[in-house]
Enzyme design. Structure first.
Site, PDB file in Angstrom:
ATOM      1  N   ASP A  62      -6.807  -2.529  -7.659  1.00 52.68           N
ATOM      2  CA  ASP A  62      -7.330  -3.169  -6.450  1.00 52.68           C
ATOM      3  C   ASP A  62      -7.652  -4.621  -6.744  1.00 52.68           C
ATOM      4  OD1 ASP A  62      -8.290  -2.093  -3.610  1.00 52.68           O
ATOM      5  OD2 ASP A  62      -9.566  -3.765  -4.217  1.00 52.68           O
ATOM      6  N   TYR A 118     -14.802 -10.859   0.513  1.00 53.59           N
ATOM      7  CA  TYR A 118     -15.497  -9.578   0.292  1.00 53.59           C
ATOM      8  C   TYR A 118     -16.800  -9.767  -0.478  1.00 53.59           C
ATOM      9  CZ  TYR A 118     -11.280  -7.440   2.071  1.00 53.59           C
ATOM     10  OH  TYR A 118     -10.235  -7.088   2.889  1.00 53.59           O
ATOM     11  N   ARG A 161      -6.594  12.465  -4.923  1.00 54.12           N
ATOM     12  CA  ARG A 161      -7.800  11.804  -4.446  1.00 54.12           C
ATOM     13  C   ARG A 161      -8.896  12.818  -4.131  1.00 54.12           C
ATOM     14  NH1 ARG A 161     -11.342   9.697  -3.053  1.00 54.12           N
ATOM     15  NH2 ARG A 161     -11.663   7.932  -1.668  1.00 54.12           N
ATOM     16  N   ARG A 208       0.820  -1.216   0.000  1.00 56.77           N
ATOM     17  CA  ARG A 208       0.000   0.000   0.000  1.00 56.77           C
ATOM     18  C   ARG A 208       0.855   1.267   0.000  1.00 56.77           C
ATOM     19  NH1 ARG A 208      -5.456  -0.172   1.488  1.00 56.77           N
ATOM     20  NH2 ARG A 208      -6.309  -2.076   0.630  1.00 56.77           N
ATOM     21  N   ARG A 240      -3.011   7.062   1.097  1.00 54.94           N
ATOM     22  CA  ARG A 240      -3.418   8.298   1.780  1.00 54.94           C
ATOM     23  C   ARG A 240      -2.386   8.888   2.717  1.00 54.94           C
ATOM     24  NH1 ARG A 240      -8.886   5.472   3.435  1.00 54.94           N
ATOM     25  NH2 ARG A 240      -7.342   3.809   3.278  1.00 54.94           N
TER      26      ARG A 240
HETATM   27  O1  CP3 Z   1       0.164   0.861  -3.286  1.00 52.03           O
HETATM   28  C1  CP3 Z   1      -0.309  -0.286  -3.423  1.00 52.03           C
HETATM   29  O2  CP3 Z   1      -0.097  -1.200  -2.608  1.00 52.03           O
HETATM   30  C2  CP3 Z   1      -1.062  -0.625  -4.684  1.00 52.03           C
HETATM   31  C3  CP3 Z   1      -2.463  -0.545  -4.636  1.00 52.03           C
HETATM   32  C4  CP3 Z   1      -3.350  -1.472  -3.805  1.00 52.03           C
HETATM   33  C5  CP3 Z   1      -4.626  -1.057  -3.349  1.00 52.03           C
HETATM   34  N1  CP3 Z   1      -5.252  -2.124  -2.816  1.00 52.03           N
HETATM   35  C6  CP3 Z   1      -5.152   0.305  -3.485  1.00 52.03           C
HETATM   36  C7  CP3 Z   1      -6.192   0.762  -2.537  1.00 52.03           C
HETATM   37  C8  CP3 Z   1      -3.203  -2.819  -3.450  1.00 52.03           C
HETATM   38  C9  CP3 Z   1      -2.022  -3.749  -3.640  1.00 52.03           C
HETATM   39  C10 CP3 Z   1      -4.441  -3.220  -2.835  1.00 52.03           C
HETATM   40  C11 CP3 Z   1      -4.694  -4.592  -2.373  1.00 52.03           C
HETATM   41  C12 CP3 Z   1      -5.928  -4.871  -1.638  1.00 52.03           C
HETATM   42  N2  CP3 Z   1      -7.171  -4.284  -1.809  1.00 52.03           N
HETATM   43  C13 CP3 Z   1      -6.068  -5.877  -0.661  1.00 52.03           C
HETATM   44  C14 CP3 Z   1      -4.978  -6.847  -0.237  1.00 52.03           C
HETATM   45  C15 CP3 Z   1      -4.031  -6.234   0.717  1.00 52.03           C
HETATM   46  C16 CP3 Z   1      -4.639  -5.962   2.077  1.00 52.03           C
HETATM   47  O3  CP3 Z   1      -4.762  -4.767   2.407  1.00 52.03           O
HETATM   48  O4  CP3 Z   1      -4.958  -6.913   2.767  1.00 52.03           O
HETATM   49  C17 CP3 Z   1      -7.388  -5.846  -0.187  1.00 52.03           C
HETATM   50  C18 CP3 Z   1      -7.986  -6.735   0.877  1.00 52.03           C
HETATM   51  C19 CP3 Z   1      -8.088  -4.836  -0.929  1.00 52.03           C
HETATM   52  C20 CP3 Z   1      -9.516  -4.454  -0.824  1.00 52.03           C
HETATM   53  C21 CP3 Z   1      -9.689  -3.061  -0.353  1.00 52.03           C
HETATM   54  N3  CP3 Z   1      -9.433  -1.930  -1.115  1.00 52.03           N
HETATM   55  C22 CP3 Z   1     -10.117  -2.632   0.924  1.00 52.03           C
HETATM   56  C23 CP3 Z   1     -10.494  -3.547   2.077  1.00 52.03           C
HETATM   57  C24 CP3 Z   1     -10.112  -1.239   0.928  1.00 52.03           C
HETATM   58  C25 CP3 Z   1     -10.583  -0.322   2.044  1.00 52.03           C
HETATM   59  C26 CP3 Z   1      -9.572  -0.142   3.102  1.00 52.03           C
HETATM   60  C27 CP3 Z   1      -8.692   1.034   2.813  1.00 52.03           C
HETATM   61  O5  CP3 Z   1      -7.476   0.907   2.987  1.00 52.03           O
HETATM   62  O6  CP3 Z   1      -9.225   2.085   2.441  1.00 52.03           O
HETATM   63  C28 CP3 Z   1      -9.648  -0.820  -0.347  1.00 52.03           C
HETATM   64  C29 CP3 Z   1      -9.437   0.574  -0.797  1.00 52.03           C
HETATM   65  C30 CP3 Z   1      -8.103   0.916  -1.368  1.00 52.03           C
HETATM   66  N4  CP3 Z   1      -7.340   0.110  -2.179  1.00 52.03           N
HETATM   67  C31 CP3 Z   1      -7.412   2.156  -1.179  1.00 52.03           C
HETATM   68  C32 CP3 Z   1      -6.225   2.069  -1.925  1.00 52.03           C
HETATM   69  C33 CP3 Z   1      -5.190   3.138  -2.092  1.00 52.03           C
HETATM   70  C34 CP3 Z   1      -7.937   3.347  -0.399  1.00 52.03           C
HETATM   71  C35 CP3 Z   1      -8.859   4.102  -1.298  1.00 52.03           C
HETATM   72  C36 CP3 Z   1      -8.967   5.565  -0.972  1.00 52.03           C
HETATM   73  O7  CP3 Z   1      -8.104   6.349  -1.401  1.00 52.03           O
HETATM   74  O8  CP3 Z   1      -9.930   5.939  -0.306  1.00 52.03           O
END
Ligand code: CP3
Length: 358
Positions: free
Chosen positions: A85, A165, A49, A36, A40
């Site tokens: 994602d 999910y 964003r 990640r 943010r």
């Molecule tokens: O920088 C990176 O790592 C690349 C991008 C990336 C995102 N999601 C962007 C994202 C990666 C590799 C993921 C993987 C992901 N997504 C996982 C596996 C890793 C983990 O965290 O366990 C999972 C379970 C998801 C599903 C997901 N996406 C969730 C549960 C959420 C909400 C929680 C949160 O952190 O906001 C997201 C949203 C998400 N995916 C954001 C980002 C940058 C936040 C979105 C925002 O800007 O509001």
């Protein structure tokens, strides 16, 4: 006048520490990146964003490429991870997906049984997810313009974690619907996981064809299962995906899974990425003797992302301890899970710098 031709990729010195460590080669120092890392906690990300919602960032290749490169420029990490994602392929299969402020991802129509399963389609992956491939191509183009390009990582979720999910309808505390289906109708659940694997294979292959140089599979919720159930339910589709990837390093990430290590040693993946609950030398002591002949797995991880919320000298001390614990074999320094949005960027930088100082 001297002409200013851009140097070719091969003539330019590429930072390939990450790819070499994935393949188990001895490297000058461990490479470092953060799960990640585009997100943010970075002001540059928050600025973009504020103008675009999350799915728009993912679906606009120029924006996705820009966000992918932000941590490479600001922190000098040794690898880029594509901004996308794990849930995007579910939307492509016809499951409506929303990202709601405060709630994270939401599937308003969860898939909870065999009848619901009939609603899922096998999509035209290029047609529905081509924006991810376009973003990967754009990232590679932009990386090639840097003085020292770093490799690009593509990724997806494991079928079990995607199901966590899709079946729950979003983030869940107890995963009661997922557990109810998996205990009540394991054959139906396996059918869902197979359908998810079919799409994942095309999706991940597409990323590699578009320029991803390694693939990470996220099994964030694999640790919910005991060893016997992980082997029976989650493992078959994971092995099928890993075995059908083109020839790039394969990284398997799992959380909360110390009890699964003896099984994970068998996976056809070059790298095992673990959370912070067990030191890396203890992980190696379990998996190394169990691995089939051939090169031993590299380990990736595993600083507690919570540690990046502490004081900088403590971050440096813990990072040096991590390097020591990882030094018994190939190691890619990373966190044990995604960086928290409230992490001060200078704390993330202290982690990266401490690794790079060697
Ligand atoms: O920088 C990176 O790592 C690349 C991008 C990336 C995102 N999601 C962007 C994202 C990666 C590799 C993921 C993987 C992901 N997504 C996982 C596996 C890793 C983990 O965290 O366990 C999972 C379970 C998801 C599903 C997901 N996406 C969730 C549960 C959420 C909400 C929680 C949160 O952190 O906001 C997201 C949203 C998400 N995916 C954001 C980002 C940058 C936040 C979105 C925002 O800007 O509001």
């Amino acid at each position: 006048m001297v002409s200013c031709r851009p140097m070719s990729q091969s003539a330019k010195s590429m930072n390939d520490l990450f790819l070499r460590a994935c393949r188990g080669e001895t490297v000058e120092r461990p490479p470092v990146w953060m799960m990640r890392q585009a997100g943010r906690y970075m002001a540059e990300y928050r600025a973009l964003r504020a103008q675009h919602d999350f799915l728009t960032l993912c679906k606009t290749p120029e924006l996705a490429a820009e966000v992918t490169l932000q941590p490479v420029r600001a922190l000098g990490v040794d690898a880029a991870i594509l901004f996308a994602d794990i849930l995007l392929p579910l939307e492509a299969m016809g499951a409506e997906l929303r990202f709601q402020k405060g709630d994270g991802p939401v599937f308003p129509n969860p898939v909870r049984n065999r009848d619901d399963l009939e609603r899922l389609q096998h999509p035209d992956v290029e047609g529905t997810l081509g924006y991810v491939f376009d973003a990967a191509r754009e990232v590679r183009r932009r990386l090639a313009e840097l003085p020292r390009p770093v490799p690009l990582i593509g990724f997806g979720g494991t079928p079990w974690t995607l199901a966590a999910y899709l079946v729950e309808g979003g983030i869940s505390k107890h995963h009661a619907h997922l557990l109810a289906w998996s205990y009540g109708d394991p054959e139906g659940m396996l059918r869902l996981l197979d359908r998810l694997a079919d799409v994942s294979i095309e999706y991940l292959r597409g990323q590699v064809e578009a320029g991803a140089q390694a693939i990470q599979l996220f099994d964030t919720w694999g640790g919910l299962l005991d060893a016997e159930r992980w082997r029976r339910l989650a493992m078959p589709s994971v092995v099928r995906i890993l075995e059908s990837l083109p020839d790039v390093p394969r990284i398997f990430y799992i959380r909360d899974a110390a009890h699964l290590l003896p099984i994970l040693a068998e996976l056809p993946a070059e790298v095992l990425s673990v959370d912070w609950r067990m030191p890396l030398d203890a992980v190696r002591a379990i998996i190394d003797p169990l691995q089939p002949t051939g090169p031993k797995k590299a380990l990736q991880g595993n600083l507690d992302p919570g540690a990046l919320l502490g004081p900088i000298d403590e971050i440096r001390r813990r990072t040096r301890a991590l390097l020591q614990a990882g030094s018994g074999g190939p190691h890619i320094a990373n966190l044990g899970h995604g960086i928290f949005p409230m992490t001060p960027v200078e704390n993330a930088r202290a982690f990266v710098e401490t690794v790079q100082e060697g």
